[in-house]
Design an enzyme around this catalytic site. Structure first.
Site, PDB file in Angstrom:
ATOM      1  N   ARG A  61      18.196  15.886  -8.191  1.00  0.00           N
ATOM      2  CA  ARG A  61      16.964  14.304  -9.647  1.00  0.00           C
ATOM      3  C   ARG A  61      17.948  13.491  -9.573  1.00  0.00           C
ATOM      4  O   ARG A  61      17.455  12.322  -9.719  1.00  0.00           O
ATOM      5  CB  ARG A  61      16.147  15.511 -10.115  1.00  0.00           C
ATOM      6  N   TYR A 113       1.760  -7.936  -2.832  1.00  0.00           N
ATOM      7  CA  TYR A 113       1.078  -6.292  -2.489  1.00  0.00           C
ATOM      8  C   TYR A 113       0.483  -6.203  -3.245  1.00  0.00           C
ATOM      9  O   TYR A 113       0.163  -6.247  -4.291  1.00  0.00           O
ATOM     10  CB  TYR A 113       3.129  -5.772  -2.717  1.00  0.00           C
ATOM     11  N   ASP A 185      10.614  -9.161  -6.398  1.00  0.00           N
ATOM     12  CA  ASP A 185      10.131  -8.237  -4.332  1.00  0.00           C
ATOM     13  C   ASP A 185      10.563  -9.217  -3.853  1.00  0.00           C
ATOM     14  O   ASP A 185      10.327  -9.772  -3.358  1.00  0.00           O
ATOM     15  CB  ASP A 185       8.582  -8.038  -5.035  1.00  0.00           C
ATOM     16  N   LYS A 210      10.258  -0.880   4.548  1.00  0.00           N
ATOM     17  CA  LYS A 210      10.470  -1.889   5.893  1.00  0.00           C
ATOM     18  C   LYS A 210      11.663  -2.822   6.294  1.00  0.00           C
ATOM     19  O   LYS A 210      11.723  -1.244   7.100  1.00  0.00           O
ATOM     20  CB  LYS A 210       9.868  -3.781   4.730  1.00  0.00           C
TER      21      LYS A 210
HETATM   22  C1  LIG Z   1       5.329  -2.425   1.368  1.00  0.00           C
HETATM   23  C2  LIG Z   1       5.091  -2.707   0.109  1.00  0.00           C
HETATM   24  C3  LIG Z   1       5.740  -3.129  -0.831  1.00  0.00           C
HETATM   25  C4  LIG Z   1       5.629  -0.874  -1.467  1.00  0.00           C
HETATM   26  O1  LIG Z   1       6.291   0.068  -0.773  1.00  0.00           O
HETATM   27  P1  LIG Z   1       6.263   1.302  -0.686  1.00  0.00           P
HETATM   28  O2  LIG Z   1       7.731   1.418  -0.019  1.00  0.00           O
HETATM   29  O3  LIG Z   1       5.161   0.853   0.646  1.00  0.00           O
HETATM   30  O4  LIG Z   1       6.198   2.102  -1.924  1.00  0.00           O
HETATM   31  C5  LIG Z   1       6.138  -3.322  -2.330  1.00  0.00           C
HETATM   32  N1  LIG Z   1       6.163  -4.577  -2.203  1.00  0.00           N
HETATM   33  C6  LIG Z   1       5.747  -5.500  -0.934  1.00  0.00           C
HETATM   34  C7  LIG Z   1       5.688  -6.689  -0.654  1.00  0.00           C
HETATM   35  C8  LIG Z   1       5.828  -4.906   0.261  1.00  0.00           C
HETATM   36  O5  LIG Z   1       5.993  -5.410   1.387  1.00  0.00           O
END
Ligand SMILES: *Cc1c(COP(=O)(O)O)cnc(C)c1O
Length: 394
Positions: A61, A113, A185, A210
């Site tokens: 962890r 998001y 982000d 992604k």
């Molecule tokens: C998918 C996404 C998230 C969340 O990420 P997860 O891996 O699904 O928890 C946050 N910000 C953006 C822009 C995203 O496309």
């Protein structure tokens, strides 16, 4: 473990260019057997020779060597001192938000998001954190919202799903006068297209689910930053809360990152051709793409992005929900699914899918109406993608 690695080798790798760091950043041949790929250390715990005597790893962890390699890789790509990996993008944002205290105020992009909005408004607001959501292209408005409790500005750029580009440097200039943390982000752009730390942001977050992992086969989150104080506090939360990825997921992400530059080039190239196609299609109203300025009162920040990525949104001329659903059901090469950033093309309906957790009024204020369709353009032959769009929009 670190002590056994040839130090000049590590130093040499820090000087590599971006397209080499995707392959070598944070990675070195395995010490035990010379394996070229980072081993998947599928273990929860590590042997100690006497209490406290170990090779830097005690419990997975807290640390895991496969995870360490990934954390160093993202730090290397974002030009950061430190990287951290989490069980998902949301787990990364969750850990970051836990650095704040009741009464603290966070200003966020309003077009973001859906899950980030839900976490802020439906989880952290209950712990008395205060949030404002606004169009962060409007710096004057931003200045009016800042007060002494404001602790962080949360930027998503390009925004999701409206593909607006927010000027990171302009926001940093405002935030630095008030000692406010700027976090970005960077999921849509990836470090290949945009490196927020170079524009003065303090912290970068990724849903590496992604583009970074890039093959729609894992859920994982990453952070990168250079401040030792943030590192200490975030590592504490990462270990205390425990939302860490397993070694297999770290490995898959490391493998994905190796081709990031190649994939991104093709994503961008395909997306541009599709933008041209959609812009000339009689059934399509407006097309939203980061390279296209949407509002003459906001200039696209110069040089912030190297290119404009693989995400496109567009409005159908028809506002009839049933007809829109028919269009969405006709796709054959694009898959109707949540998520984005994989090698395969996806199509989504933000109002009922990714952004359903944002109240309708809030959602429509940022432009997400029922006739908005979002594409994650993959790396297939673009002629097949255009053919598929043609038959679906028909
Ligand atoms: C998918 C996404 C998230 C969340 O990420 P997860 O891996 O699904 O928890 C946050 N910000 C953006 C822009 C995203 O496309």
């Amino acid at each position: 473990m670190e002590g056994e690695i040839n130090f000049t080798f590590v130093l040499m790798k820090q000087k590599l260019k971006f397209n080499s760091r995707t392959i070598h950043g944070g990675q070195h041949p395995d010490v035990a057997y010379g394996a070229v790929m980072p081993p998947i250390y599928q273990t929860s715990t590590y042997r100690q020779t006497s209490p406290g005597q170990h090779k830097g790893y005690e419990y997975s962890r807290t640390h895991n060597p496969t995870r360490t390699a990934l954390e160093k890789s993202i730090a290397s790509l974002e030009g950061a001192q430190y990287g951290l990996a989490f069980a998902s993008g949301m787990a990364a944002i969750d850990s970051l938000t836990k650095l704040f205290l009741p009464g603290d105020h966070i200003i966020s992009t309003n077009d973001l998001y859906g899950g980030s909005y839900r976490l802020f408004e439906n989880v952290f607001a209950r712990y008395d954190l205060k949030f404002d959501f606004m169009d962060l292209r409007d710096i004057k408005h931003l200045q009016t919202l800042i007060h002494e409790s404001t602790k962080m500005i949360w930027i998503e750029t390009p925004t999701n799903p409206m593909m607006r580009v927010i000027d990171i440097k302009a926001i940093v200039e405002v935030a630095k006068q008030e000692d406010i943390l700027v976090a970005v982000d960077n999921t849509f752009a990836t470090p290949y297209l945009q490196r927020p730390l170079e524009w003065g942001a303090d912290l970068v977050m990724h849903s590496a689910t992604k583009y970074l992992s890039g093959h729609s086969d894992t859920i994982i989150g990453l952070m990168a930053y250079s401040c030792p104080d943030i590192d200490e506090r975030l590592k504490f939360v990462q270990n205390a809360s425990g939302a860490v990825p397993g070694p297999m997921d770290c490995y898959l992400t490391l493998r994905g990152i190796k081709t990031l530059h190649l994939r991104m080039e093709r994503h961008c190239q395909n997306a541009k051709e599709i933008v041209t196609f959609l812009s000339n299609h009689p059934q399509v109203d407006q097309v939203f793409y980061p390279g296209i300025s949407q509002d003459s009162s906001f200039q696209l920040p110069k040089g912030q992005m190297r290119d404009f990525g693989g995400m496109i949104s567009f409005q159908t001329k028809t506002k009839d929900l049933e007809k829109i659903h028919q269009v969405l059901s006709r796709f054959k090469v694009f898959t109707l699914a949540e998520s984005l950033g994989g090698v395969e093309s996806l199509v989504g309906h933000p109002a009922s899918m990714t952004h359903a957790s944002i109240p309708k009024r809030e959602r429509e204020r940022s432009g997400v109406f029922e006739n908005l369709i979002r594409l994650s353009v993959g790396i297939e032959d673009v002629r097949d993608l255009i053919q598929d769009l043609k038959q679906a929009l028909n």
